[in-house]
Structure formats: C-alpha cells, structure tokens
Design a protein around this motif. Structure first.
Motif, PDB file in Angstrom:
ATOM      1  N   VAL A  81       0.826  -1.200   0.000  1.00 30.30           N
ATOM      2  CA  VAL A  81       0.000   0.000   0.000  1.00 30.30           C
ATOM      3  C   VAL A  81       0.867   1.259   0.000  1.00 30.30           C
ATOM      4  N   MET A  82       2.039   1.223   0.636  1.00 26.68           N
ATOM      5  CA  MET A  82       2.930   2.383   0.598  1.00 26.68           C
ATOM      6  C   MET A  82       3.493   2.588  -0.805  1.00 26.68           C
ATOM      7  N   ALA A  83       3.835   1.516  -1.495  1.00 28.24           N
ATOM      8  CA  ALA A  83       4.306   1.650  -2.874  1.00 28.24           C
ATOM      9  C   ALA A  83       3.221   2.270  -3.748  1.00 28.24           C
ATOM     10  N   ARG A  84       1.961   1.884  -3.523  1.00 32.44           N
ATOM     11  CA  ARG A  84       0.848   2.456  -4.284  1.00 32.44           C
ATOM     12  C   ARG A  84       0.692   3.946  -3.981  1.00 32.44           C
ATOM     13  N   ARG A  85       0.760   4.316  -2.690  1.00 35.23           N
ATOM     14  CA  ARG A  85       0.543   5.718  -2.310  1.00 35.23           C
ATOM     15  C   ARG A  85       1.659   6.626  -2.795  1.00 35.23           C
ATOM     16  N   LEU A  86       2.885   6.100  -2.792  1.00 34.84           N
ATOM     17  CA  LEU A  86       4.026   6.921  -3.198  1.00 34.84           C
ATOM     18  C   LEU A  86       4.249   6.899  -4.707  1.00 34.84           C
ATOM     19  N   GLY A  87       3.576   6.017  -5.396  1.00 31.19           N
ATOM     20  CA  GLY A  87       3.758   5.913  -6.836  1.00 31.19           C
ATOM     21  C   GLY A  87       5.094   5.329  -7.217  1.00 31.19           C
ATOM     22  N   GLY A 118       1.991  10.252   0.982  1.00 32.28           N
ATOM     23  CA  GLY A 118       1.776   9.886  -0.415  1.00 32.28           C
ATOM     24  C   GLY A 118       2.205  11.023  -1.307  1.00 32.28           C
ATOM     25  N   ARG A 119       1.600  11.076  -2.475  1.00 35.41           N
ATOM     26  CA  ARG A 119       1.918  12.166  -3.387  1.00 35.41           C
ATOM     27  C   ARG A 119       1.289  13.450  -2.886  1.00 35.41           C
ATOM     28  N   PRO A 120       2.058  14.559  -2.852  1.00 35.86           N
ATOM     29  CA  PRO A 120       1.517  15.810  -2.304  1.00 35.86           C
ATOM     30  C   PRO A 120       0.270  16.296  -3.029  1.00 35.86           C
ATOM     31  N   ASP A 121       0.108  15.923  -4.318  1.00 36.67           N
ATOM     32  CA  ASP A 121      -1.071  16.364  -5.065  1.00 36.67           C
ATOM     33  C   ASP A 121      -2.294  15.505  -4.759  1.00 36.67           C
ATOM     34  N   ARG A 122      -2.121  14.492  -3.895  1.00 38.05           N
ATOM     35  CA  ARG A 122      -3.235  13.633  -3.507  1.00 38.05           C
ATOM     36  C   ARG A 122      -3.280  13.491  -1.983  1.00 38.05           C
ATOM     37  N   PRO A 123      -3.583  14.571  -1.271  1.00 33.79           N
ATOM     38  CA  PRO A 123      -3.596  14.488   0.200  1.00 33.79           C
ATOM     39  C   PRO A 123      -4.710  13.587   0.697  1.00 33.79           C
ATOM     40  N   ALA A 124      -4.441  12.898   1.803  1.00 36.40           N
ATOM     41  CA  ALA A 124      -5.451  12.041   2.402  1.00 36.40           C
ATOM     42  C   ALA A 124      -6.520  12.896   3.085  1.00 36.40           C
TER      43      ALA A 124
END
Length: 500
Positions: A392-398, A427-433
């Motif tokens: 899941v971390m690999a997915r969130r970080l791309g 995750g990616r800054p353009d996709r905040p939780a």
C-alpha cells in the motif's frame, strides 16, 4: 553480509526470529520511561516554558563556556587528535532511555565499532531530563565495553536540567554560578518561578558509574557543549542547538570561525537540517542560519548529521554542483518515529528516488498499525502484515516495491488503503489524504513516546564512518533486537562521500 530490510521481511526483523543476547547486558531492574506519566511530563516542562516565556539557554550556555575557558579549555574549542589519514569512527543518536531498545543496539554497535578511534553521540544522551543520576544505566553501563573515547553534543532533553548532567560527565565541570536576576521582565520572573531545577546528584553513584568507563583509552575531555574535532584529514564540528533548535549569537560566531579553511568538514547537530521531506535551516541569533554556513563553498562541508528524530534519513542535496549529504540518525535507542508519514520526497531537487530511510515506509506502517490495533483493541482491522503495508505504501508513493522479495505478492485492498490513510501514511503531495489520525503531528509527540515497545523488531540504527584522505564511507547499520541482526548487523544504507 546479512540480508537487510531492503532484501527480505526476515532481514527487517519480522517473523519468528530468535531474540538477541542484549538482555544479558541490562541491569536487573530497568526503570522504563513512561512519557504519559504526569511526573515525567512535569519534569520535562522546560521546553514548553522556553517557547512560551523566552529561551534562557543561550545565557546559561555562555556561563558554562566561560567557566570552561577559565579552567583551561581551548578558546577555539577544537579537540586536536593524532588520528592517521585512514581511520574510522561511530555515530549514534538519541540513545538514553535505558531500556530494551537502547540495549538492543549495543551488541551490533560493539561488533561494528572494532578498530574505530572514537564515537559521537548526536543529541539526547539521557532521557527524560538529562539527570546526572541516570548516566549509570543509560550511558556508562551500555557502552562500558567500547574501548575508545565517546564525545557528545546535547539534545533538548539534556537541557531539561540546564545541562548539569551532560557537563559533569563529558566536561568534568560543576555548575557555574547563577546569572544575575536584576532587571528581569515579568515573563522572565514567571519562567524562573516555574522552571525545572536540577536535583543534587548522588556523587557516590556517579563515581561508581564512571568506573565502568575508566580505562585510559576510554577517556575523553571536551571543552564544552559545542566543539570541533580535528581527526586525520577531517574536521568534525558539533553544535549545541539547546531547547528550541537554534544557535545563540556567540556560538554562531564560533561556528563561522571554526568552519573556515579548506579542510573537509562534517557537521553533527541535534536539529537535522533536512528531515521528513522538509528543510529546517536552523536559525542563528542575530541573522543567518546553520545551513548557510554548511552551504558556503569556502567552508568545505561534505555532510551534516542530525539527531532528534528517531529514525534514519538521507538527502543528497546538490549545492552549486557539489553534493552535501544531509543525514538524520536518531535511532540509537529511544522510541521509533514513523517514516511512513513522510510524503513523497521532493525537496531541494531530492526526489523519492534519491531519498533513503530506515525503517522502510512499509515497515513503519506495519509497526504502527500493530500499535494502533493493540491500543484501540481493533487488531483485526488495523494490523497490517509487512507485505500489505509495503504494497500500500508503494501504491501511495507511486513507486515500485522497495523490498526485492515478498512485497509484490500482497494485494492492496479497501481495508489496507483505509488503514494507511487513517494512520497518516504519506503519499503524493497532489493527492492528500482526507482522513488520517494525527500520527505525524500530535501523535509523533504524544502517541509514539507512549507506545514504545519492548520486544523486537525495534528498527534502531547506528552509523560507522570510514575515513581516507580521499573519501568518507558512511554506512547505516540496523539493530532490530533479533539475534540474526545482532550477530551480523545488516547495512541499510551506504554512501561514499568524496573529500576532494
């Protein structure tokens, strides 16, 4: 060489591993630090008082330094050693809780420190308040078998008793006379009224503790809380950032002066300059920052190593065509700060591809999911396996999976995504939780200290630096508390830094 966390889950310390022998080094009775204990919180109040009512550490530090110079310490605060052009030294940060995580570091540290010339403790030698009476079980006992000198810079916790314990142990100094209280402001008088004062130490206890590191080869005398060491071709500069992570004007002038010249330099500081994907240049009273000094090409800094945050991070920053390695290394024994909350790195042209950390983001998430599951009594929902957390971390970080085996086998489900979001996974800054528990902010300061674990894996670390006339080889070694990593500590990161 032992497998690292980048190779397998077993290399990270997961699974049914055999516990290490570190328990044999510990005293029979261990007083664990419970950060939610009101007595502990009250004793550690000086940092809050300094931020609210003004920071007096600059004046207190000046009195310590003045007293040391009057006693014969060199005015330039440079320790001149006779190390050869090729030598090695150790760095370990934020050590002194005196419980399982600290002692779990010791066997691997002793193994990998063979033939090193000295060691440096980078910040927070003693928790919770730097008390003199705590040095026996939290400094002298764990490092009694390290047969070389140990130097140190204080962290904010060492300042909670006005540096009394630190200066007694590392500078053989007694407290200076109190400063003048005339013409003080109302804020200063209120701060003085509420300030935590050091209690008188047990001098017999300190004498007996010193005997554990009394061999001539172990003795070290440093001129004060900040210093420089000339060792072989290198100058190591240690600064004292006090309670609030800043430098007073006097220390700032000294730093600029001691940084001049062509000799390659490494900074050691209690306040890392790059950490958690952000730049913290460290202000100097009167103007400028510590990072201004580090970046100045005339000063020839090649690295800056900071403690305070209890994990490992490395940022290779390009500064006008040369690379300075900014390192966080505070995993020497205290509770673990999360790395999974660090967003996808993009700072000073350092990207996620360049950035290194330990524990890995997935291992950090798995560790914290277990903590939340136990604390909230929702284990079946919160607890993620190391493979689920890595995926899941690999997915969130791309990014692709960091671990070379196992991580790609786990499927990312709605539950794993929800748990990662709730636990503040970066995750990616353009996709905040949208929804997350306060792991990175309030829980980094409150939940993490209160949730220290006393069974492996601990995800601790220490550094070994091997110096030649041309380069410094920096290696980050892991300490999990398991026998496998104790016997053969794995290398979690390695970089060769040119000294040209």
């Amino acid at each position: 060489m032992s497998e690292s966390s980048r190779d397998t889950a077993e290399g990270a310390g997961w699974g049914a591993a055999e516990r290490g022998t570190y328990h044999e080094l510990m005293p029979r009775k261990v007083d664990k630090v419970f950060w939610f204990n009101p007595k502990t919180l009250w004793a550690a109040r000086n940092g809050v008082l300094a931020s609210w009512l003004g920071d007096p550490t600059g004046r207190t530090r000046a009195r310590w330094v003045e007293q040391q110079e009057a006693a014969g310490a060199p005015a330039d605060k440079v320790i001149r050693r006779d190390d050869p052009d090729r030598f090695s030294f150790m760095v370990v940060g934020d050590t002194g809780e005196g419980d399982d995580p600290q002692y779990a570091v010791v066997p691997g540290f002793l193994r990998m420190s063979q033939e090193t010339r000295f060691a440096v403790v980078a910040s927070d030698v003693i928790y919770p308040v730097g008390a003199t009476d705590d040095y026996g079980t939290k400094f002298f006992r764990p490092y009694q078998d390290y047969r070389a000198p140990i130097y140190a810079i204080p962290g904010n916790h060492d300042w909670y008793e006005d540096l009394h314990g630190f200066m007694r142990v590392f500078c053989d100094a007694e407290p200076p006379a109190p400063g003048s209280t005339s013409r003080t402001t109302l804020r200063a008088r209120l701060r003085s009224l509420l300030w935590h004062r050091p209690k008188a130490p047990d001098r017999q206890h300190l004498f007996e503790a010193r005997e554990l590191r009394s061999a001539p080869a172990q003795r070290a005398a440093q001129p004060g809380p900040y210093w420089a060491i000339d060792a072989g071709p290198l100058r190591i500069v240690g600064i004292d950032t006090g309670l609030l992570g800043t430098l007073d004007a006097e220390q700032g002038r000294w730093l600029r002066e001691v940084s001049r010249g062509p000799r390659p330099k490494i900074l050691v500081t209690g306040s890392p300059l790059y950490v958690d994907g952000e730049h913290h240049p460290c202000p100097i009273e009167g103007g400028g920052t510590v990072d201004d000094v580090v970046r100045d090409p005339d000063h020839h800094y090649v690295a800056a190593i900071g403690g305070d945050i209890h994990n490992y991070q490395r940022y290779p920053v390009d500064v006008d065509g040369r690379t300075i390695q900014y390192v966080v290394s505070g995993g020497g024994g205290a509770f673990m700060h999360a790395t999974h909350t660090i967003p996808r790195v993009s700072v000073a042209n350092v990207t996620e591809r360049d950035f290194r950390c330990y524990p890995l983001r997935g291992d950090s998430l798995a560790f914290y999911s277990g903590l939340y599951g136990r604390r909230l009594r929702l284990r079946r929902f919160f607890t993620l396996t190391e493979a689920e957390a890595a995926a899941v971390m690999a997915r969130r970080l791309g990014t692709g999976p960091v671990r070379t085996s196992g991580a790609s086998a786990a499927r990312v489900t709605l539950r794993t995504r929800l748990v990662a979001s709730l636990l503040g996974a970066g995750g990616r800054p353009d996709r905040p939780a949208r929804f997350r528990l306060p792991v990175r902010t309030a829980y980094t300061r409150l939940f993490s200290p209160g949730s220290a674990t006393y069974s492996p894996p601990f995800f601790k670390n220490f550094l070994r630096l091997d110096v030649t006339p041309d380069s410094v080889r920096l290696r980050c070694f892991a300490a999990t508390g398991n026998l496998r990593q104790e016997v053969d500590p794995p290398v979690e990161d390695e970089v060769t830094i040119p000294l040209g």
